[in-house]
Design an enzyme around this catalytic site. Structure first.
Site, PDB file in Angstrom:
ATOM      1  N   ASP A   1       0.850  -1.192   0.000  1.00 33.28           N
ATOM      2  CA  ASP A   1       0.000   0.000   0.000  1.00 33.28           C
ATOM      3  C   ASP A   1       0.890   1.248   0.000  1.00 33.28           C
ATOM      4  OD1 ASP A   1      -2.448   1.330   0.195  1.00 33.28           O
ATOM      5  OD2 ASP A   1      -2.454   1.285   2.390  1.00 33.28           O
TER       6      ASP A   1
ATOM      7  N   HIS B   1      -7.438  10.113   4.170  1.00 33.94           N
ATOM      8  CA  HIS B   1      -6.957   9.138   5.154  1.00 33.94           C
ATOM      9  C   HIS B   1      -7.246   9.602   6.581  1.00 33.94           C
ATOM     10  CE1 HIS B   1      -4.344   8.043   1.653  1.00 33.94           C
ATOM     11  NE2 HIS B   1      -4.748   6.850   2.032  1.00 33.94           N
TER      12      HIS B   1
ATOM     13  N   ALA C   1     -11.270   5.329   2.722  1.00 36.68           N
ATOM     14  CA  ALA C   1     -12.705   5.054   2.628  1.00 36.68           C
ATOM     15  C   ALA C   1     -13.292   4.460   3.904  1.00 36.68           C
ATOM     16  CB  ALA C   1     -12.968   4.136   1.436  1.00 36.68           C
TER      17      ALA C   1
ATOM     18  N   ASP D   1      -8.420   1.143   6.695  1.00 44.50           N
ATOM     19  CA  ASP D   1      -7.425   0.947   7.746  1.00 44.50           C
ATOM     20  C   ASP D   1      -7.936   1.537   9.065  1.00 44.50           C
ATOM     21  OD1 ASP D   1      -5.220   0.633   9.313  1.00 44.50           O
ATOM     22  OD2 ASP D   1      -3.862   1.812   8.092  1.00 44.50           O
TER      23      ASP D   1
HETATM   24  O1  G3H Z   1      -3.133   4.736   3.712  1.00 41.91           O
HETATM   25  C1  G3H Z   1      -2.311   4.519   4.594  1.00 41.91           C
HETATM   26  C2  G3H Z   1      -2.528   3.499   5.622  1.00 41.91           C
HETATM   27  O2  G3H Z   1      -3.546   3.862   6.501  1.00 41.91           O
HETATM   28  C3  G3H Z   1      -1.251   3.090   6.285  1.00 41.91           C
HETATM   29  O3  G3H Z   1      -0.807   3.869   7.329  1.00 41.91           O
HETATM   30  O4  G3H Z   1       1.727   3.860   7.278  1.00 41.91           O
HETATM   31  O5  G3H Z   1       0.479   4.257   9.414  1.00 41.91           O
HETATM   32  O6  G3H Z   1       0.520   1.993   8.352  1.00 41.91           O
HETATM   33  P1  G3H Z   1       0.561   3.487   8.143  1.00 41.91           P
HETATM   34  P1  13P Z   2      -8.608   5.036   5.941  1.00 41.49           P
HETATM   35  O1  13P Z   2      -7.731   5.916   6.759  1.00 41.49           O
HETATM   36  O2  13P Z   2      -9.873   5.742   5.550  1.00 41.49           O
HETATM   37  O3  13P Z   2      -8.911   3.730   6.583  1.00 41.49           O
HETATM   38  O4  13P Z   2      -7.848   4.739   4.559  1.00 41.49           O
HETATM   39  C1  13P Z   2      -7.010   3.637   4.428  1.00 41.49           C
HETATM   40  C2  13P Z   2      -6.244   3.651   3.165  1.00 41.49           C
HETATM   41  O5  13P Z   2      -6.522   4.367   2.220  1.00 41.49           O
HETATM   42  C3  13P Z   2      -5.102   2.741   3.072  1.00 41.49           C
HETATM   43  O6  13P Z   2      -4.417   2.886   1.880  1.00 41.49           O
HETATM   44 ZN    ZN Z   3      -4.461   4.935   1.148  1.00 40.59          ZN
END
Ligand code: G3H
Ligand code: 13P
Ligand code: ZN
Length: 314
Positions: free
Chosen positions: A87, A184, A218, A261
């Site tokens: 991701d 996000h 989302a 997420d």
């Molecule tokens: O879109 C991003 C995800 O929510 C990942 O976040 O780098 O804190 O795992 P993170």
């Molecule tokens: P959220 O923060 O809305 O859950 O988005 C997650 C996301 O886009 C991960 O790539």
């Molecule tokens: Zn994302």
């Protein structure tokens, strides 16, 4: 290692099935055994395909050996339609590393770079990934919100429908993440009245009929988890997500991957907080982690059934 040795699949067939049957494949982020296990159990119990999403920081947190060991331990069969996806990959090297580890899908996120740089980098990743039959997602337009260094952007810049055909043709990617007002994190909208830009989504799907479109940021931010966190000593105010009705409308307009997420983060935090608060004498982490895990499981099942429409699609 080859992702096929782990029983994983890439996203190409999953997306064409999703488009023809009007559902979205959930992409749930995970970062430890508890989150992975809850997500996979929810997908298996509902017979839904699923994309297991790993951010660069989550990969660093787990370490690649432990991560791939856990994927191996799931004993996945290709018929289960489970993809392992990087991701927000921030560089060509990061995508190559994931592909070599055994990821079946990668996102190259050059959305904050100039258009031509985004095209060149996305094309470079797509050319490399093609040799391994790994699918590639790229992004046009930027989301607002603060997550990590690759998703840290204060301003939202909607995807321009006039750019999408050129971008897809020039890059040879398999799916396109678009910006239509999601963001996000847990603080997505200032009021409940704010709507996603369905007019932009409609134009994009007219330009790219049958092409897999992706919605990041989302999460619907269920009030029950926010309230539970606050009730048991947390402090989360004014959190607001994308209402399920709007997500369902987007699914009917060619959005065939929905990234979640924050909902799982809230679900997990709510469960563990409640458990720690209500059982103050407990010091066995397995007990409060199980409460967090159970909340993620229930939320994933709920979203698979009521937002993604991906139940019983295997
Ligand atoms: O879109 C991003 C995800 O929510 C990942 O976040 O780098 O804190 O795992 P993170
Ligand atoms: P959220 O923060 O809305 O859950 O988005 C997650 C996301 O886009 C991960 O790539
Ligand atoms: Zn994302």
């Amino acid at each position: 290692m080859d992702y096929k040795d782990f029983g994983l699949v890439n996203t190409k067939d999953i997306f064409s099935d999703a488009i023809s049957k009007h559902y979205a494949v959930p992409a749930f982020n995970f970062y430890n055994m508890e989150t992975l296990s809850a997500i996979v159990s929810a997908a298996r119990d509902t017979k839904s395909p699923v994309i297991l999403a790993v951010s660069e920081s989550a990969l660093e947190y787990m370490g690649s050996n432990l991560l791939m060991g856990m994927i191996w331990g799931l004993n996945i069969k290709p018929s289960e339609k489970i993809a392992l996806h990087l991701d927000h990959g921030g560089s060509f090297e990061s995508c190559v590393n994931a592909i070599k580890l055994g990821f079946s899908s990668v996102m190259i996120d050059a959305s904050k770079k100039p258009f031509n740089t985004n095209v060149n980098l996305s094309r470079q990743v797509a050319d490399f990934a093609q040799q391994f039959d790994v699918s590639v997602e790229a992004e046009l337009g930027t989301l607002s919100g603060i997550e990590d260094e690759n998703t840290n952007s204060k301003d939202s810049n909607y995807t321009d429908p006039n750019d999408v055909v050129n971008f897809v043709n020039a890059t040879n990617i398999d799916s396109l993440a678009i910006a239509i007002g999601t963001s996000h994190g847990a603080y997505k909208r200032k009021s409940d009245k704010e709507e996603l830009r369905f007019d932009i989504l409609e134009k994009i799907s007219q330009e790219l009929p049958e092409f897999p479109l992706v919605l990041h940021g989302a999460s619907s931010i269920p009030k029950k988890f926010v309230n539970m966190i606050n009730e048991y000593g947390g402090r989360i105010s004014d959190a607001r997500g994308i209402p399920a009705e709007q997500l369902k409308r987007a699914v009917k307009m060619n959005i065939c991957k929905i990234n979640v997420d924050s909902d799982s983060r809230l679900a997990f935090t709510a469960g563990t907080r409640k458990s720690l608060f209500t059982e103050p004498e407990n010091f066995n982490p397995r007990e409060f982690l199980t409460s967090g895990m159970k909340n993620i499981y229930e939320n994933c099942v709920e979203e698979i059934k009521n937002i993604m429409n991906s139940e019983n699609k295997i």
